[in-house]
Scaffold this motif. Sequence first.
Motif, PDB file in Angstrom:
ATOM      1  N   MET A  16       0.825  -1.213   0.000  1.00 52.30           N
ATOM      2  CA  MET A  16       0.000   0.000   0.000  1.00 52.30           C
ATOM      3  C   MET A  16       0.858   1.263   0.000  1.00 52.30           C
ATOM      4  N   SER A  17       1.962   1.237   0.736  1.00 51.87           N
ATOM      5  CA  SER A  17       2.830   2.419   0.740  1.00 51.87           C
ATOM      6  C   SER A  17       3.522   2.580  -0.614  1.00 51.87           C
ATOM      7  N   TRP A  19       2.309   1.527  -3.510  1.00 51.70           N
ATOM      8  CA  TRP A  19       1.272   1.928  -4.468  1.00 51.70           C
ATOM      9  C   TRP A  19       0.927   3.408  -4.300  1.00 51.70           C
ATOM     10  N   SER A  20       0.842   3.866  -3.070  1.00 46.72           N
ATOM     11  CA  SER A  20       0.544   5.276  -2.814  1.00 46.72           C
ATOM     12  C   SER A  20       1.667   6.178  -3.332  1.00 46.72           C
ATOM     13  N   ALA A  21       2.908   5.781  -3.099  1.00 49.04           N
ATOM     14  CA  ALA A  21       4.043   6.576  -3.585  1.00 49.04           C
ATOM     15  C   ALA A  21       4.079   6.607  -5.111  1.00 49.04           C
ATOM     16  N   THR A  23       1.501   6.225  -7.192  1.00 52.99           N
ATOM     17  CA  THR A  23       0.390   7.044  -7.665  1.00 52.99           C
ATOM     18  C   THR A  23       0.685   8.525  -7.488  1.00 52.99           C
ATOM     19  N   LEU A  24       1.236   8.881  -6.353  1.00 54.44           N
ATOM     20  CA  LEU A  24       1.594  10.282  -6.104  1.00 54.44           C
ATOM     21  C   LEU A  24       2.665  10.759  -7.085  1.00 54.44           C
TER      22      LEU A  24
END
Length: 108
Positions: A16-17, A19-21, A23-24
């Motif tokens: 999740m971390s 994927w979030s990075a 996407t950002l």
Amino acid sequence: MNNRKNHTPKPARWFMSFWSALTLALTVLAVPAFATGGDPLTIVNNLSDFIFSCIRAIGIIILGWGIVQVGMSVQSHDASQRTQGFLCLFGGLLIAFAKEILTLIGVV
């Protein structure tokens, strides 16, 4: 008693971390694409040529399949297969030369 009610496993947190990075980063680092000063009519004509070349390729494939069907029908002496082969052959010719036919009758 377990005090950790919302505990997620370590691989899931890592994913999740990550994927979030990702996407950002893709959102922030996106580069806008601006149109060049080209003529819009040229772009439409290029797209039209591309579409007609795709249609021509499909027509040539159908034409080849029609030739195969006619050849197989001659070998097996099957009249209905021969008819299907000739229909496929002429249909492939019409599709392959669609742009020329439309130009000849004045549509394109």
